[in-house]
Design an enzyme around this catalytic site. Structure first.
Site, PDB file in Angstrom:
ATOM      1  N   SER A  17       0.862  -1.186   0.000  1.00 50.00           N
ATOM      2  CA  SER A  17       0.000   0.000   0.000  1.00 50.00           C
ATOM      3  C   SER A  17       0.902   1.242   0.000  1.00 50.00           C
ATOM      4  O   SER A  17       2.127   1.124   0.057  1.00 50.00           O
ATOM      5  CB  SER A  17      -0.936  -0.012   1.202  1.00 50.00           C
ATOM      6  OG  SER A  17      -0.175  -0.070   2.373  1.00 50.00           O
ATOM      7  N   THR A  56      12.423  -7.517  -9.607  1.00 50.17           N
ATOM      8  CA  THR A  56      11.146  -7.464 -10.339  1.00 50.17           C
ATOM      9  C   THR A  56      10.141  -8.517  -9.866  1.00 50.17           C
ATOM     10  O   THR A  56       8.980  -8.477 -10.268  1.00 50.17           O
ATOM     11  CB  THR A  56      11.357  -7.684 -11.851  1.00 50.17           C
ATOM     12  OG1 THR A  56      11.841  -9.017 -12.045  1.00 50.17           O
ATOM     13  CG2 THR A  56      12.330  -6.691 -12.443  1.00 50.17           C
ATOM     14  N   GLU A  81      -9.854   4.737  -9.421  1.00 47.85           N
ATOM     15  CA  GLU A  81      -8.797   4.186  -8.580  1.00 47.85           C
ATOM     16  C   GLU A  81      -9.422   3.191  -7.606  1.00 47.85           C
ATOM     17  O   GLU A  81     -10.420   3.501  -6.960  1.00 47.85           O
ATOM     18  CB  GLU A  81      -8.136   5.354  -7.819  1.00 47.85           C
ATOM     19  CG  GLU A  81      -7.030   4.924  -6.902  1.00 47.85           C
ATOM     20  CD  GLU A  81      -6.594   6.040  -5.942  1.00 47.85           C
ATOM     21  OE1 GLU A  81      -6.925   7.229  -6.178  1.00 47.85           O
ATOM     22  OE2 GLU A  81      -5.946   5.702  -4.939  1.00 47.85           O
ATOM     23  N   CYS A 106     -11.853  25.988  11.896  1.00 38.80           N
ATOM     24  CA  CYS A 106     -12.944  25.232  12.510  1.00 38.80           C
ATOM     25  C   CYS A 106     -12.753  25.152  14.027  1.00 38.80           C
ATOM     26  O   CYS A 106     -12.945  26.162  14.690  1.00 38.80           O
ATOM     27  CB  CYS A 106     -13.082  23.871  11.832  1.00 38.80           C
ATOM     28  SG  CYS A 106     -14.786  23.272  11.914  1.00 38.80           S
ATOM     29  N   GLY A 110     -10.107  25.355  15.547  1.00 40.35           N
ATOM     30  CA  GLY A 110      -9.105  26.392  15.813  1.00 40.35           C
ATOM     31  C   GLY A 110      -9.762  27.756  15.971  1.00 40.35           C
ATOM     32  O   GLY A 110      -9.381  28.557  16.829  1.00 40.35           O
ATOM     33  N   ASP A 153      -5.843  -8.706  -1.704  1.00 38.90           N
ATOM     34  CA  ASP A 153      -6.630  -8.640  -0.467  1.00 38.90           C
ATOM     35  C   ASP A 153      -8.003  -9.261  -0.735  1.00 38.90           C
ATOM     36  O   ASP A 153      -8.562  -9.057  -1.824  1.00 38.90           O
ATOM     37  CB  ASP A 153      -6.882  -7.183  -0.046  1.00 38.90           C
ATOM     38  CG  ASP A 153      -5.618  -6.451   0.322  1.00 38.90           C
ATOM     39  OD1 ASP A 153      -4.582  -7.117   0.487  1.00 38.90           O
ATOM     40  OD2 ASP A 153      -5.665  -5.203   0.429  1.00 38.90           O
ATOM     41  N   HIS A 198     -13.739  25.165   6.298  1.00 41.97           N
ATOM     42  CA  HIS A 198     -12.423  24.577   6.003  1.00 41.97           C
ATOM     43  C   HIS A 198     -11.864  25.139   4.684  1.00 41.97           C
ATOM     44  O   HIS A 198     -12.069  24.543   3.630  1.00 41.97           O
ATOM     45  CB  HIS A 198     -12.541  23.049   5.901  1.00 41.97           C
ATOM     46  CG  HIS A 198     -12.777  22.400   7.213  1.00 41.97           C
ATOM     47  ND1 HIS A 198     -11.761  21.886   7.991  1.00 41.97           N
ATOM     48  CD2 HIS A 198     -13.923  22.184   7.908  1.00 41.97           C
ATOM     49  CE1 HIS A 198     -12.267  21.391   9.098  1.00 41.97           C
ATOM     50  NE2 HIS A 198     -13.578  21.553   9.077  1.00 41.97           N
ATOM     51  N   THR A 250       6.690  -7.567  -8.529  1.00 43.50           N
ATOM     52  CA  THR A 250       5.830  -7.073  -9.616  1.00 43.50           C
ATOM     53  C   THR A 250       5.262  -8.245 -10.411  1.00 43.50           C
ATOM     54  O   THR A 250       4.067  -8.292 -10.712  1.00 43.50           O
ATOM     55  CB  THR A 250       6.626  -6.126 -10.540  1.00 43.50           C
ATOM     56  OG1 THR A 250       7.019  -5.000  -9.766  1.00 43.50           O
ATOM     57  CG2 THR A 250       5.811  -5.664 -11.733  1.00 43.50           C
ATOM     58  N   GLU A 287      -8.927  25.078   3.579  1.00 44.69           N
ATOM     59  CA  GLU A 287      -7.898  24.219   2.978  1.00 44.69           C
ATOM     60  C   GLU A 287      -8.462  23.288   1.906  1.00 44.69           C
ATOM     61  O   GLU A 287      -7.755  22.873   0.988  1.00 44.69           O
ATOM     62  CB  GLU A 287      -7.172  23.411   4.072  1.00 44.69           C
ATOM     63  CG  GLU A 287      -7.962  22.266   4.729  1.00 44.69           C
ATOM     64  CD  GLU A 287      -8.897  22.708   5.859  1.00 44.69           C
ATOM     65  OE1 GLU A 287      -9.244  23.896   5.912  1.00 44.69           O
ATOM     66  OE2 GLU A 287      -9.286  21.837   6.670  1.00 44.69           O
ATOM     67  N   GLU A 298     -19.170  21.566  23.323  1.00 47.03           N
ATOM     68  CA  GLU A 298     -18.651  20.246  22.924  1.00 47.03           C
ATOM     69  C   GLU A 298     -17.788  19.672  24.047  1.00 47.03           C
ATOM     70  O   GLU A 298     -17.726  18.466  24.257  1.00 47.03           O
ATOM     71  CB  GLU A 298     -17.806  20.383  21.640  1.00 47.03           C
ATOM     72  CG  GLU A 298     -17.198  19.069  21.180  1.00 47.03           C
ATOM     73  CD  GLU A 298     -16.398  19.169  19.885  1.00 47.03           C
ATOM     74  OE1 GLU A 298     -16.056  20.288  19.469  1.00 47.03           O
ATOM     75  OE2 GLU A 298     -16.124  18.112  19.304  1.00 47.03           O
ATOM     76  N   ASP A 305      -7.722  11.158  -1.060  1.00 46.32           N
ATOM     77  CA  ASP A 305      -7.264  11.204  -2.459  1.00 46.32           C
ATOM     78  C   ASP A 305      -8.115  12.155  -3.300  1.00 46.32           C
ATOM     79  O   ASP A 305      -7.628  12.719  -4.284  1.00 46.32           O
ATOM     80  CB  ASP A 305      -7.282   9.806  -3.090  1.00 46.32           C
ATOM     81  CG  ASP A 305      -5.981   9.062  -2.821  1.00 46.32           C
ATOM     82  OD1 ASP A 305      -4.982   9.713  -2.469  1.00 46.32           O
ATOM     83  OD2 ASP A 305      -5.964   7.826  -2.942  1.00 46.32           O
TER      84      ASP A 305
END
Ligand code: GLN
Length: 540
Positions: A13, A189, A141, A382, A384, A148, A508, A192, A510, A406, A71
């Site tokens: 992975s 190799t 993907e 957030c 922060g 697995d 957010h 692979t 970012e 909270e 991703d």
């Protein structure tokens, strides 16, 4: 007709399937094709929203409020095109759909099985983004590693799709590892070969092999891999470790990955990719004219992936300012009154990270008090931002027992409160305030200055909010609300009037920073840090 590219991973992975997929998509997009990427994750959670960041890294939120795999963040940062719920599917979601259909009676009389019912649902979802020919190419993907048990239905679905959609519309890229054995001074190799054999046993012949390696592959080795894995030699692609993930598209261009893909899919390769903007960004990234140290205070700092989008937003904002941003990770549980000056004193800016629960909260509040009083640029995201509100309540408004509810449901000063709507929520999955919401900015504020416009839209992921009961007290004492949701008056951005740069965002930012569009608040924050640093150097 839409063409489909499937990306699987073998041997190990963390080989960077997401970056390879995003890089290929970037190259195809730069050649004028419309491309999207989707990710299929073989775990049973419906989405990663309830996962601890230590398990799976950051949870990335899309415009439509889907809690997704990190991703998808790479896809958006590379392509500058938003993704949606349809771009991330888990085994949990597949099974949930099939089981719901079974209860409805859609399969009446039939035994519901992995093949064909689960694989049919996987295939249906894989083709969904190709409907109405909205995209020329859909890249899919597959999370996890071939071999697995949990990946098997996906591999079977891919096998079947070759015949469903036709070989000219179909391509499989397999990403593997070619390890270097230092004792033998040789690249190996065999892993692979075994990994491809595993795919072949399941009826899938990869068309292209992308080989992650620490050393160049060499012609002989490429030949060997090609021969033993049934692929043409030009379809053995070398992927060496890169200094920055943003180099990978150019590396793949050099290896002609895009050309091979297009040729195999019978699409034109006439138009050369236009990567001018990308190269300008890389040029700025690699030739900074200044350097700053910025601290990230958070409780998951041991795991970089937990704040992936924040780190990447700093890369974009750094390049925009032609400044190298050196991130210093600071564990919020380790910050206290005694050591705060030592930990933060030499930084040009401090970002207090998002998060959940009470662990590390007091460290964050201590850090904020220090940067507020010492005029060090501050950016709260957030949780922060919520901590900045609590700190201001305690130390400026003198509400010593102020807290977010909270952390303490019985606090006498709930400056951060639970929304009415949230009070009834019992289920944890997908029930936060999620996705894009509008925000109106107040003129003559740092937020307005950064964005350069009055109405913006940003993505959310939280349950708690600024308590408007205290709004006037805050405003009167110098904490401004520079951004407010025009539909419900919820406070979205706070900032300090008398401070070089002290901004907290309930959303957010970012998540929306991309190579093509660095986020304005990150750009503004880094700019303030650069100024702080040069002012400090001048006075020394
Ligand atoms: N825990 C806070 C809330 O739910 C902040 C969430 C966050 O930082 N994403 O409101």
């Amino acid at each position: 007709m839409t063409k489909f590219v499937f990306v699987t991973g073998g041997v190990s992975s963390s080989l960077g399937k997401g970056i390879i997929s995003a890089s290929l998509a970037k190259l195809l997009q730069a050649r004028g094709y419309s491309v999207t990427i989707q990710k299929f994750d073989p775990y049973i959670n419906i989405d990663p929203g309830t996962l601890n960041p230590y398990e799976h890294g950051e949870c990335y939120v899309t415009e439509d409020g889907a809690e997704t795999d990190l991703d998808l963040g790479h896809y958006e940062r590379f392509l500058n095109v938003p993704t949606s719920q349809a771009n991330n599917v888990t085994t949990g979601r597949i099974y949930q759909t099939v089981i719901d259909k079974e209860r409805k009676g859609d399969y009446l009389g039939k035994t519901v099985q992995v093949i064909p019912h689960i694989t049919d649902e996987i295939k249906r979802r894989m083709l969904l983004l190709g409907e109405n020919n909205k995209y020329d190419i859909v890249i899919t993907e597959i999370g996890g590693t071939v071999g697995d048990i949990e990946s098997l239905p996906y591999v079977e679905a891919i096998r079947q799709l070759k015949w469903d959609i036709g070989t000219q519309n179909y391509l499989v890229i397999h990403l593997t590892l070619v390890p270097y054995l230092s004792a033998a001074k040789e690249l190996k190799t065999k892993p692979t070969q075994h990994s491809v054999k595993e795919l072949l046993e399941n009826g899938v012949q990869p068309d292209i092999l992308v080989c992650r390696s620490e050393h160049p592959l060499g012609q002989e080795l490429r030949k060997k891999i090609a021969r033993f894995c049934n692929v043409s030699i030009n379809a053995v692609i070398e992927s060496l470790d890169a200094k920055t993930i943003y180099d990978v598209p150019l590396r793949m261009l050099k290896e002609k990955l895009d050309k091979i893909v297009l040729t195999k899919l019978k699409l034109s390769t006439k138009k050369e990719p236009d990567l001018e903007q990308w190269k300008t960004f890389l040029g700025k990234l690699k030739n900074p004219t200044s350097e700053v140290k910025i601290g990230i205070v958070g409780k998951y700092v041991e795991l970089q992936d937990a704040y992936k989008s924040i780190h990447e937003a700093f890369v974009h904002a750094g390049a925009a300012n032609e400044c190298k941003v050196n991130i210093v990770s600071i564990h919020s549980e380790e910050v206290n009154d005694k050591n705060v000056a030592e930990k933060l004193g030499n930084l040009s800016g401090v970002l207090v990270a998002p998060g959940f629960g009470s662990r590390g909260i007091e460290g964050k509040i201590t850090a904020i008090k220090y940067v507020r009083e010492n005029e060090i640029p501050f950016f709260g995201i957030c949780l922060g931002m919520q901590c900045a509100v609590v700190e201001f309540a305690r130390n400026v408004l003198n509400l010593k027992k102020a807290k977010s509810i909270e952390v303490d449901a019985k606090t006498p000063h709930p400056v951060i409160n639970l929304m009415e709507k949230q009070k009834k929520v019992k289920k944890m999955g997908g029930t936060m305030r999620l996705g894009a919401a509008p925000c109106k900015l107040t003129k003559a504020t740092k937020a307005y200055q950064a964005y350069g416009k009055a109405t913006i839209s940003e993505r959310h992921r939280h349950r708690y909010e600024f308590n408007n009961k205290y709004l006037k007290d805050f405003n009167d004492s110098g904490m401004l609300t520079s951004g407010v949701n025009p539909d419900n008056e919820l406070v979205e951005i706070i900032e300090l009037k008398d401070h070089p740069w002290f901004v907290g965002a309930q959303f957010h930012p970012e998540l929306k920073s991309t190579v093509a569009n660095p986020h304005p608040l990150f750009v503004g924050f880094v700019k303030a840090a650069v100024k702080q640093n040069s002012d400090k150097n001048k006075s020394n």
